[in-house]
Design a protein around this motif. Structure first.
Motif, PDB file in Angstrom:
ATOM      1  N   LYS A  11      23.830  33.930  28.692  1.00 25.15           N
ATOM      2  CA  LYS A  11      23.262  34.047  26.791  1.00 25.15           C
ATOM      3  C   LYS A  11      24.493  35.208  26.244  1.00 25.15           C
ATOM      4  O   LYS A  11      25.659  36.012  27.060  1.00 25.15           O
ATOM      5  N   LEU A  12      25.555  34.644  24.801  1.00 21.89           N
ATOM      6  CA  LEU A  12      26.536  34.876  24.558  1.00 21.89           C
ATOM      7  C   LEU A  12      26.204  35.873  23.023  1.00 21.89           C
ATOM      8  O   LEU A  12      25.686  35.367  22.483  1.00 21.89           O
ATOM      9  N   ILE A  13      25.805  36.689  22.729  1.00 26.10           N
ATOM     10  CA  ILE A  13      26.022  38.485  21.907  1.00 26.10           C
ATOM     11  C   ILE A  13      27.254  38.246  21.729  1.00 26.10           C
ATOM     12  O   ILE A  13      27.611  38.771  21.802  1.00 26.10           O
ATOM     13  N   LEU A  14      26.882  38.563  19.871  1.00 30.28           N
ATOM     14  CA  LEU A  14      28.483  38.534  19.360  1.00 30.28           C
ATOM     15  C   LEU A  14      28.465  39.386  18.001  1.00 30.28           C
ATOM     16  O   LEU A  14      27.543  38.843  17.540  1.00 30.28           O
ATOM     17  N   LEU A  15      28.815  40.385  18.279  1.00 36.48           N
ATOM     18  CA  LEU A  15      28.764  41.692  17.237  1.00 36.48           C
ATOM     19  C   LEU A  15      30.144  41.841  16.448  1.00 36.48           C
ATOM     20  O   LEU A  15      30.736  42.314  17.003  1.00 36.48           O
TER      21      LEU A  15
END
Length: 87
Positions: A63-67
């Motif tokens: 998974k890739l979580i971008l903030l």
């Protein structure tokens, strides 16, 4: 004008070199810890580097979580959404 082109190309080489340093450092860390896949979360510049890693090593990203990532457009195109959801 030629000097501007050379300077621009030199800047692009420096950016790519710095990007590769961080991407390869993260890949080395992943291999050292024997992680087949990982979830990456990144904020600001970390978001940019997480995307760079995911583009180069999609097989290792669960998974890739971008903030609020730097350099990533706010609106994600449909094809990008499909590509990212397949990770």
């Amino acid at each position: 004008n030629n000097n501007n082109d050379d300077s621009s190309n030199n800047d692009k080489v420096k950016v790519k070199s710095a990007e590769q340093f961080f991407v390869e450092s993260l890949e080395s860390w992943r291999r050292h810890h024997n992680l087949p896949k990982m979830t990456l979360a990144g904020h600001s510049m970390g978001g940019y580097l997480s995307v760079a890693y995911a583009e180069q090593y999609p097989q290792h990203v669960e998974k890739l979580i971008l903030l609020s990532p730097v350099g990533v457009p706010r609106k994600v195109q449909e094809e990008d959404t499909q590509r990212l959801s397949s990770m």
